[in-house]
Design an enzyme around this catalytic site. Structure first.
Site, PDB file in Angstrom:
ATOM      1  N   ASP A 204      -6.373  -2.279  -2.965  1.00 30.39           N
ATOM      2  CA  ASP A 204      -6.323  -2.754  -1.792  1.00 30.39           C
ATOM      3  C   ASP A 204      -6.074  -1.331  -0.861  1.00 30.39           C
ATOM      4  OD1 ASP A 204      -3.836  -1.688  -1.896  1.00 30.39           O
ATOM      5  OD2 ASP A 204      -2.907  -3.861  -1.591  1.00 30.39           O
ATOM      6  N   ASP A 206      -3.492   0.066   2.077  1.00 29.42           N
ATOM      7  CA  ASP A 206      -2.195  -0.072   2.493  1.00 29.42           C
ATOM      8  C   ASP A 206      -1.876   0.726   3.825  1.00 29.42           C
ATOM      9  OD1 ASP A 206      -1.144  -1.727   0.184  1.00 29.42           O
ATOM     10  OD2 ASP A 206      -1.658   0.105  -0.694  1.00 29.42           O
ATOM     11  N   ASP A 295      -3.148  -4.308   3.680  1.00 33.17           N
ATOM     12  CA  ASP A 295      -1.830  -4.467   4.015  1.00 33.17           C
ATOM     13  C   ASP A 295      -1.399  -3.857   5.163  1.00 33.17           C
ATOM     14  OD1 ASP A 295      -1.310  -6.322   2.038  1.00 33.17           O
ATOM     15  OD2 ASP A 295      -0.027  -5.325   0.987  1.00 33.17           O
TER      16      ASP A 295
HETATM   17  P1  DGT Z   1      -3.677  -0.031  -6.019  1.00 28.62           P
HETATM   18  O1  DGT Z   1      -3.616  -0.738  -4.486  1.00 28.62           O
HETATM   19  O2  DGT Z   1      -3.778  -1.051  -6.977  1.00 28.62           O
HETATM   20  O3  DGT Z   1      -4.493   1.092  -5.805  1.00 28.62           O
HETATM   21  O4  DGT Z   1      -2.108   0.573  -5.975  1.00 28.62           O
HETATM   22  P2  DGT Z   1      -1.009   0.898  -4.986  1.00 28.62           P
HETATM   23  O5  DGT Z   1      -0.022   1.811  -5.669  1.00 28.62           O
HETATM   24  O6  DGT Z   1      -1.630   1.209  -3.657  1.00 28.62           O
HETATM   25  O7  DGT Z   1      -0.237  -0.396  -4.886  1.00 28.62           O
HETATM   26  P3  DGT Z   1      -0.054  -1.520  -4.200  1.00 28.62           P
HETATM   27  O8  DGT Z   1      -1.193  -1.558  -3.286  1.00 28.62           O
HETATM   28  O9  DGT Z   1       0.264  -2.933  -4.813  1.00 28.62           O
HETATM   29  O10 DGT Z   1       1.579  -1.455  -3.306  1.00 28.62           O
HETATM   30  C1  DGT Z   1       1.678   0.001  -2.680  1.00 28.62           C
HETATM   31  C2  DGT Z   1       3.256   0.114  -2.784  1.00 28.62           C
HETATM   32  O11 DGT Z   1       3.856  -0.495  -1.749  1.00 28.62           O
HETATM   33  C3  DGT Z   1       3.659  -0.020  -4.241  1.00 28.62           C
HETATM   34  O12 DGT Z   1       3.567   1.091  -4.655  1.00 28.62           O
HETATM   35  C4  DGT Z   1       4.947  -0.549  -3.783  1.00 28.62           C
HETATM   36  C5  DGT Z   1       5.164  -1.141  -2.416  1.00 28.62           C
HETATM   37  N1  DGT Z   1       4.988  -2.609  -2.346  1.00 28.62           N
HETATM   38  C6  DGT Z   1       4.018  -3.261  -2.846  1.00 28.62           C
HETATM   39  N2  DGT Z   1       4.487  -4.517  -2.490  1.00 28.62           N
HETATM   40  C7  DGT Z   1       5.525  -4.385  -1.941  1.00 28.62           C
HETATM   41  C8  DGT Z   1       6.630  -5.469  -1.302  1.00 28.62           C
HETATM   42  O13 DGT Z   1       6.483  -6.520  -1.216  1.00 28.62           O
HETATM   43  N3  DGT Z   1       7.791  -4.749  -0.686  1.00 28.62           N
HETATM   44  C9  DGT Z   1       8.034  -3.580  -0.514  1.00 28.62           C
HETATM   45  N4  DGT Z   1       8.909  -3.192   0.149  1.00 28.62           N
HETATM   46  N5  DGT Z   1       7.082  -2.792  -1.104  1.00 28.62           N
HETATM   47  C10 DGT Z   1       6.146  -3.206  -1.773  1.00 28.62           C
HETATM   48 MG    MG Z   2      -2.471  -0.224  -2.573  1.00 29.70          MG
END
Ligand code: DGT
Ligand code: MG
Length: 371
Positions: A204, A206, A295
């Site tokens: 996604d 963010d 997000d």
């Molecule tokens: P991706 O999108 O699969 O390439 O990997 P990321 O590292 O972007 O992971 P993602 O998009 O699920 O979430 C980004 C960061 O945001 C993650 O490292 C922790 C944080 N995060 C995710 N969900 C929540 C939430 O519900 N609340 C809070 N406070 N932080 C969150």
């Molecule tokens: Mg992400």
């Protein structure tokens, strides 16, 4: 046969937030295997096992060279018996029977397919599997009731299961920036998540949004969403108060400004690159757009550093920061604040660097938080 003297011994600190973990992973085969077992555990509601495998994988990601012999792992933290057995199998036989059989199992495959639907978690998937639903076709035939998120998830299943590229993330950044600046001049948009850590793809995109003047961000999210909706950029959106961290890990007594923390889970309608900025008179044979998960989070400037740190990830890095804060410093870290339990007060911070300093940690830049 490797000469004893030539075996490289590794040494890493035990918390992921004490280590520099770049995207340059020298042990992909091993970390993929352990991540798969972590995922399987998480999908089976065995979070403890999931974290254990994630921690083991993260230790291997931080090593400066490939592991070639078990003897190199002596003294490394977070490598439990189970993880060591998997590593040993792969080093000796090129594959782990447990990993291969998990990958092939009907249950794991069904859990992956069903939780691949946006809005479907492991509990829902498990319930469906118990009802004999193992794939999307069976789900559609079953007449199971889907909520709005799940309907959108099913409708855009293929798009949402295709990785988002950095180029797509950049195109969405421009749109979000235009939306935010149109409804509140001076407001700022920062790309967070994996793309801020330097990843070239993600599941996604963010964003964190704030305004340099405290309070000006109040009411911003509905305006941004309205702007995006009226321009036809949204296929789905749900705006919620973010209550994830205050409840699970926060300082316990939410202050009134926490109510301002808003999150919008959305699905963007992104024009395909070759179509962007071009108005066509005849509709082309192929679809001119694709669905992308986005997000949005709005934070007041006083909490911005905490929100930025909290939303940059990786998920394990965040978890380890909170564990470090709690276990080593008697502090509670959330995406809103840092509370010092010994001094019974909140510690302010205007930058991520200040938060690391409060925690007694060396500063780790985003590109080295890929634990
Ligand atoms: P991706 O999108 O699969 O390439 O990997 P990321 O590292 O972007 O992971 P993602 O998009 O699920 O979430 C980004 C960061 O945001 C993650 O490292 C922790 C944080 N995060 C995710 N969900 C929540 C939430 O519900 N609340 C809070 N406070 N932080 C969150
Ligand atoms: Mg992400």
């Amino acid at each position: 046969q490797i000469n004893e003297a030539e075996v490289v011994l590794f040494s890493v600190p035990s918390y992921a937030c004490q280590r520099r973990t770049t995207l340059d992973n020298h042990n992909v085969t091993l970390t993929d295997a352990l991540s798969l077992l972590a995922e399987n555990a998480e999908l089976s509601d065995e979070d403890g096992r999931g974290v254990a495998f994630r921690r083991a994988a993260a230790v291997l990601k931080a090593l400066p060279a490939p592991v070639t012999a078990m003897s190199q792992l002596t003294g490394l933290p977070c490598l439990g018996d189970h993880s060591l057995r998997v590593i040993k199998d792969i080093l000796e036989n090129e594959a782990s029977d447990e990993v291969e059989s998990t990958k092939q199992s009907d249950r794991f495959k069904a859990l992956k397919v069903l939780t691949g639907i946006f809005g479907v978690g492991s509990k829902t998937a498990d319930r469906w599997i118990r009802d004999g639903i193992h794939n999307l076709h069976q789900l559609q035939e079953s007449g199971a009731t889907l909520n709005r998120a799940q309907q959108a998830g099913l409708e855009h299943y293929d798009d949402l299961n295709q990785q988002v590229t950095k180029a797509e993330a950049d195109a969405i950044t421009e749109i979000v920036q235009e939306a935010v600046v149109s409804v509140l001049p001076g407001a700022q948009v920062v790309l967070t998540g994996g793309f801020r850590r330097g990843k070239q793809t993600g599941h996604d995109v963010d964003f964190l949004i704030t305004h340099p003047e405290e309070g000006r961000e109040v009411g911003l999210m509905p305006k941004v969403v309205f702007w995006l909706e009226s321009q036809g950029f949204l296929l789905y959106q749900k705006t919620t108060r973010n209550s994830y961290l205050e409840v699970k890990d926060g300082p316990g007594r939410p202050s009134s400004n926490m109510d301002r923390f808003e999150r919008c889970l959305s699905i963007f309608k992104l024009a395909k690159k070759e179509e962007r900025g071009i108005k066509l008179t005849n509709p082309p044979a192929h679809r001119r757009w694709r669905a992308v998960r986005v997000d949005l989070v709005v934070s007041p400037i006083s909490q911005f550093a905490f929100a930025l740190l909290g939303w940059t990830g990786s998920k394990l890095f965040e978890r380890e920061l909170r564990r470090w804060a709690g276990h080593e410093k008697a502090m509670s870290l959330s995406s809103h604040a840092l509370y010092d339990n010994k001094q019974s007060r909140y510690l302010r911070a205007a930058s991520e660097e200040e938060i690391f300093a409060h925690l007694g940690l060396e500063y780790i830049p985003p590109s080295e938080r890929n634990a």
